[in-house]
Structures are given as C-alpha cells and as structure tokens.
Design an enzyme around this catalytic site. Structure first.
Site, PDB file in Angstrom:
ATOM      1  N   ASP A 101       0.845  -1.189   0.000  1.00 11.55           N
ATOM      2  CA  ASP A 101       0.000   0.000   0.000  1.00 11.55           C
ATOM      3  C   ASP A 101       0.892   1.255   0.000  1.00 11.55           C
ATOM      4  O   ASP A 101       1.833   1.348   0.802  1.00 11.55           O
ATOM      5  CB  ASP A 101      -0.869  -0.039   1.266  1.00 11.55           C
ATOM      6  CG  ASP A 101      -1.945   1.028   1.284  1.00 11.55           C
ATOM      7  OD1 ASP A 101      -2.418   1.424   0.202  1.00 11.55           O
ATOM      8  OD2 ASP A 101      -2.331   1.449   2.403  1.00 11.55           O
TER       9      ASP A 101
ATOM     10  N   HIS B 138      -7.637  10.111   3.738  1.00  7.56           N
ATOM     11  CA  HIS B 138      -7.213   9.149   4.762  1.00  7.56           C
ATOM     12  C   HIS B 138      -7.573   9.612   6.173  1.00  7.56           C
ATOM     13  O   HIS B 138      -7.707  10.803   6.428  1.00  7.56           O
ATOM     14  CB  HIS B 138      -5.705   8.934   4.678  1.00  7.56           C
ATOM     15  CG  HIS B 138      -5.278   8.238   3.422  1.00  7.56           C
ATOM     16  ND1 HIS B 138      -4.578   8.857   2.426  1.00  7.56           N
ATOM     17  CD2 HIS B 138      -5.492   6.970   2.994  1.00  7.56           C
ATOM     18  CE1 HIS B 138      -4.356   7.996   1.442  1.00  7.56           C
ATOM     19  NE2 HIS B 138      -4.900   6.844   1.754  1.00  7.56           N
TER      20      HIS B 138
ATOM     21  N   LYS C 135     -12.718  13.087   7.604  1.00 10.33           N
ATOM     22  CA  LYS C 135     -12.778  13.209   6.141  1.00 10.33           C
ATOM     23  C   LYS C 135     -13.632  14.381   5.669  1.00 10.33           C
ATOM     24  O   LYS C 135     -13.420  14.907   4.591  1.00 10.33           O
ATOM     25  CB  LYS C 135     -13.313  11.897   5.539  1.00 10.33           C
ATOM     26  CG  LYS C 135     -12.471  10.674   5.917  1.00 10.33           C
ATOM     27  CD  LYS C 135     -12.922   9.461   5.158  1.00 10.33           C
ATOM     28  CE  LYS C 135     -12.370   8.168   5.712  1.00 10.33           C
ATOM     29  NZ  LYS C 135     -10.896   8.079   5.623  1.00 10.33           N
TER      30      LYS C 135
ATOM     31  N   HIS D 154      -9.168   5.013  -2.221  1.00 12.61           N
ATOM     32  CA  HIS D 154      -8.422   5.089  -0.949  1.00 12.61           C
ATOM     33  C   HIS D 154      -9.236   5.921   0.029  1.00 12.61           C
ATOM     34  O   HIS D 154     -10.211   6.580  -0.346  1.00 12.61           O
ATOM     35  CB  HIS D 154      -7.067   5.766  -1.173  1.00 12.61           C
ATOM     36  CG  HIS D 154      -6.046   4.848  -1.736  1.00 12.61           C
ATOM     37  ND1 HIS D 154      -4.964   4.421  -1.025  1.00 12.61           N
ATOM     38  CD2 HIS D 154      -5.948   4.254  -2.954  1.00 12.61           C
ATOM     39  CE1 HIS D 154      -4.243   3.614  -1.772  1.00 12.61           C
ATOM     40  NE2 HIS D 154      -4.809   3.501  -2.956  1.00 12.61           N
ATOM     41  N   GLY D 155      -8.802   5.908   1.279  1.00 16.61           N
ATOM     42  CA  GLY D 155      -9.439   6.764   2.282  1.00 16.61           C
ATOM     43  C   GLY D 155     -10.928   6.491   2.389  1.00 16.61           C
ATOM     44  O   GLY D 155     -11.728   7.418   2.493  1.00 16.61           O
TER      45      GLY D 155
ATOM     46  N   SER E 180     -12.718   4.514   4.639  1.00 13.28           N
ATOM     47  CA  SER E 180     -13.357   4.041   5.872  1.00 13.28           C
ATOM     48  C   SER E 180     -14.627   4.833   6.145  1.00 13.28           C
ATOM     49  O   SER E 180     -14.714   6.028   5.848  1.00 13.28           O
ATOM     50  CB  SER E 180     -12.403   4.185   7.067  1.00 13.28           C
ATOM     51  OG  SER E 180     -11.526   3.089   7.135  1.00 13.28           O
TER      52      SER E 180
ATOM     53  N   ASP F 249      -8.497   1.040   6.463  1.00 11.33           N
ATOM     54  CA  ASP F 249      -7.551   0.889   7.560  1.00 11.33           C
ATOM     55  C   ASP F 249      -8.146   1.488   8.838  1.00 11.33           C
ATOM     56  O   ASP F 249      -8.274   0.830   9.864  1.00 11.33           O
ATOM     57  CB  ASP F 249      -6.225   1.589   7.205  1.00 11.33           C
ATOM     58  CG  ASP F 249      -5.135   1.294   8.214  1.00 11.33           C
ATOM     59  OD1 ASP F 249      -5.406   0.612   9.216  1.00 11.33           O
ATOM     60  OD2 ASP F 249      -3.990   1.751   8.024  1.00 11.33           O
TER      61      ASP F 249
HETATM   62  P1  13P Z   1      -8.816   4.975   5.615  1.00 13.10           P
HETATM   63  O1  13P Z   1      -7.930   5.858   6.428  1.00 13.10           O
HETATM   64  O2  13P Z   1     -10.073   5.684   5.209  1.00 13.10           O
HETATM   65  O3  13P Z   1      -9.113   3.661   6.261  1.00 13.10           O
HETATM   66  O4  13P Z   1      -8.033   4.664   4.240  1.00 13.10           O
HETATM   67  C1  13P Z   1      -7.076   3.642   4.187  1.00 13.10           C
HETATM   68  C2  13P Z   1      -6.310   3.664   2.915  1.00 13.10           C
HETATM   69  O5  13P Z   1      -6.618   4.335   1.961  1.00 13.10           O
HETATM   70  C3  13P Z   1      -5.110   2.807   2.852  1.00 13.10           C
HETATM   71  O6  13P Z   1      -4.404   2.990   1.679  1.00 13.10           O
HETATM   72  O1  G3H Z   2      -3.251   4.976   3.680  1.00 13.64           O
HETATM   73  C1  G3H Z   2      -2.529   4.717   4.639  1.00 13.64           C
HETATM   74  C2  G3H Z   2      -2.833   3.557   5.505  1.00 13.64           C
HETATM   75  O2  G3H Z   2      -3.845   3.875   6.416  1.00 13.64           O
HETATM   76  C3  G3H Z   2      -1.576   3.069   6.156  1.00 13.64           C
HETATM   77  O3  G3H Z   2      -1.181   3.906   7.176  1.00 13.64           O
HETATM   78  O4  G3H Z   2       1.239   4.377   6.758  1.00 13.64           O
HETATM   79  O5  G3H Z   2       0.233   4.557   9.068  1.00 13.64           O
HETATM   80  O6  G3H Z   2       0.585   2.322   7.996  1.00 13.64           O
HETATM   81  P1  G3H Z   2       0.326   3.795   7.793  1.00 13.64           P
HETATM   82 ZN    ZN Z   3      -4.506   4.989   0.911  1.00 14.55          ZN
END
Ligand code: 13P
Ligand code: G3H
Ligand code: ZN
Length: 309
Positions: free
Chosen positions: A82, A180, A184, A211-212, A214, A256
């Site tokens: 990722d 993220h 948001k 992405h982002g 959640s 995440d």
């Molecule tokens: P969230 O922070 O919305 O869970 O997004 C996670 C993500 O995009 C990881 O790449």
């Molecule tokens: O998009 C990012 C993910 O939430 C991963 O986060 O870099 O803190 O592991 P991290």
């Molecule tokens: Zn991401």
C-alpha cells in the site's frame, strides 16, 4: 490455493459489479480477523501492508502469517504493498512474494508520476506482479482546500486515460473526495460520482481504486470515546456511498481506519471494565472478533462481494 494477483478478482468485480475490500494489516490478530470474515463470506480479499506496516511487522512475519491464512482458507487472497513511496520499496516487495504493489506517485507532477509508475510497471510485469498507481490528490479537511483548488485535486478523467495508456498500470487510484484517516468531512459527506462515471466511460476496463474509504463507523468511535478515548468529530464515508461506488465501477476499496477503531475500542473496553487484566489474550481476543465483525459487515452489506470468491 497460493497467493493470487488482483487480476481475476478485478475482472470479476467489473463484470459482476462489486468491490474487493483491501484491508491494511500489521499483526496476526488483524490478519486473522480479516481472513476469517472473508472466508465465512466466501469473498476474495486483498491484504495490504504500507511501508510503515512492513517496518513494524517485518516482511518474513507478514509473509508467513499470510501463508498460514492460505493454508486455513480456500479463498483468493492477494498480498499488496500500500502506498509504495519509491521504486526500491516496490522492488523489495516484488522480490519478496507480494503479488501486487502500489506506486504512489501522486505527490509528483504528471510527467514524473508517469515515468516513476512506468519504471515500476516494467519491473513488476516482468515478475508477474500487478501495479496500482495513483492520480489526483486525497486532501482531508486538515488540508483546508478551498473551492477553487478543489477541481485541481480531483482526478482529471482525460489525464487518467492518458496516464493509464502511457504507464500500462493495472489499476488506478482516483481522487473523488475521500481522504485518509478519521476526519474526512467537515459538513455533509460528498463524493464526486460524476467524475467516477466520466473516468469509467473513458477507461472502462481499468479497475478503479478508492483510498481513504473508511466509514469511520460511529458505533466504533463512540466505543473508543466511552472507554477513555478522545476522538471528537470524526467522520467518514457513509456505507450508502461506498455501496454506490461498489456498484458503479470501483473495484478495490481501501480500509484501515475502521479496523484501527474496531481494535482500539475493544481493547479499551476490556481495560476499562477490568483494570486488573494483563493477559494479552484477554484483550486481543475481543479485538480480533470486532475486526472480523467489521470486515464481514463491509463485505456483505457494503462491497457486495459475498460469494464472489
Ligand atoms: P482509511 O484511512 O479511510 O481507512 O483509508 C485507508 C487507505 O486508503 C489505505 O491505503
Ligand atoms: O493509507 C494509509 C494507511 O492507512 C496506512 O497507514 O502508513 O500509518 O501504515 P500507515
Ligand atoms: Zn490509501
């Protein structure tokens, strides 16, 4: 079955209108919670590790834990890097058995993003690995973007077409209003489904990634706060919007933050209710169960990927 790339699951997702959940992992309980839910729902799943997660858990441990998941469950599982920050990190993951990598060149200008992505694509494809790239910027409320800047951060559909043609990337992460983390939106949640539709019109065969994404599930935030946390005003993408995205051509949805909240709330509850607890199994068992419940909900009720394994 061995680890798979995302190729077949994405082809199926585009034909049958569902999204594959991509969940961030960094320890055993998170991996087990995710794969147990995916197996129960008979869904394909993507386990993804950021470079921070790799640094924390270390590649041999991640690989062996995921091998164990494959031994226990007969569902398609892809192992994905990722937000790969550079070519070297992507190469290291490709050389260590990852089946998919993301090169995140979104911080560079268009031409630089293309040349970096193309370099990763050439190496990855020569090793049977697929590549996710990103075009557009995921600005959160903390970035304080004003209305005239807004259009500049969303993915431009014409540029997306050119980008995919020139890089040969296998999937594309786009910016349509998600960001993220746990904060948001300031007011109402809003995603630019019009931009998504235009991108799908121009590059219908390219799997699209969100992405982002959640939901920042209110019940999980409330639990964290009830048991001593301090996460005020958190807000994510509502389930209905993610369901719409899953049905309108988004093939991969990244999660995440919701897993972090699920785990933290469950652990906080144990400590608050029983300050004498100090056996890690006592708090990690409910944490793993909450992750499983959260992932199962997403797969079944939001991403529509149950029985698509
Ligand atoms: P969230 O922070 O919305 O869970 O997004 C996670 C993500 O995009 C990881 O790449
Ligand atoms: O998009 C990012 C993910 O939430 C991963 O986060 O870099 O803190 O592991 P991290
Ligand atoms: Zn991401």
């Amino acid at each position: 079955m061995p680890l798979v790339t995302t190729k077949e699951m994405f082809e199926k997702s585009m034909k049958e209108h569902f999204a594959v959940g991509a969940f961030n992992v960094n320890n055993m309980e998170i991996i087990q919670g995710i794969v147990d839910a995916a197996a129960k729902e008979n869904s394909p799943v993507i386990l993804q590790a950021s470079s921070g997660a790799i640094k924390y858990a270390r590649i041999p441990y991640l690989r062996k834990m995921i091998e164990a998941a494959l031994e226990e469950h007969d569902i398609p599982i892809a192992l994905h890097l990722d937000h790969g920050p550079d070519f070297e990190t992507c190469k290291m993951c490709i050389d260590n058995g990852f089946t998919s990598v993301m090169i995140d060149g979104s911080k560079y200008d268009f031409e630089e993003n293309i040349s970096l992505t193309k370099k990763v694509v050439d190496y990855a494809h020569a090793h049977g690995v697929v590549v996710e790239a990103e075009l557009g910027k995921l600005a959160g409320i903390e970035d304080d973007v004003n209305v005239s800047e807004e259009d500049a951060i969303y993915t431009d559909p014409e540029q997306a077409k050119e980008f995919v043609e020139r890089t040969g990337c296998d999937s594309l992460a786009i910016a349509i209003g998600t960001s993220h983390g746990a904060y948001k939106f300031k007011g109402e949640a809003k995603l630019r489904f019009d931009i998504l539709a235009k991108i799908k019109e121009l590059i219908p065969n390219t799997p699209i990634v969100l992405h982002g994404a959640s939901t920042v599930i209110p019940e999980l935030v409330e639990k964290c706060n009830k048991y001593g946390g301090n996460i005020p005003g958190a807000k994510g993408v509502p389930d209905e919007m993610l369901r719409e995205a899953s049905l309108s051509g988004v093939s991969k949805i990244n999660v995440d933050t919701d897993l972090r909240l699920a785990m933290t709330g469950a652990i906080r509850e144990v400590f608050a209710e029983d300050p004498s607890a100090f056996d890690p199994r006592k708090y990690l068992t409910p944490a793993r169960a909450k992750i499983e419940e959260t992932v199962a909900h997403k797969i079944k009720d939001v991403f529509c990927s149950s029985n698509k394994a």
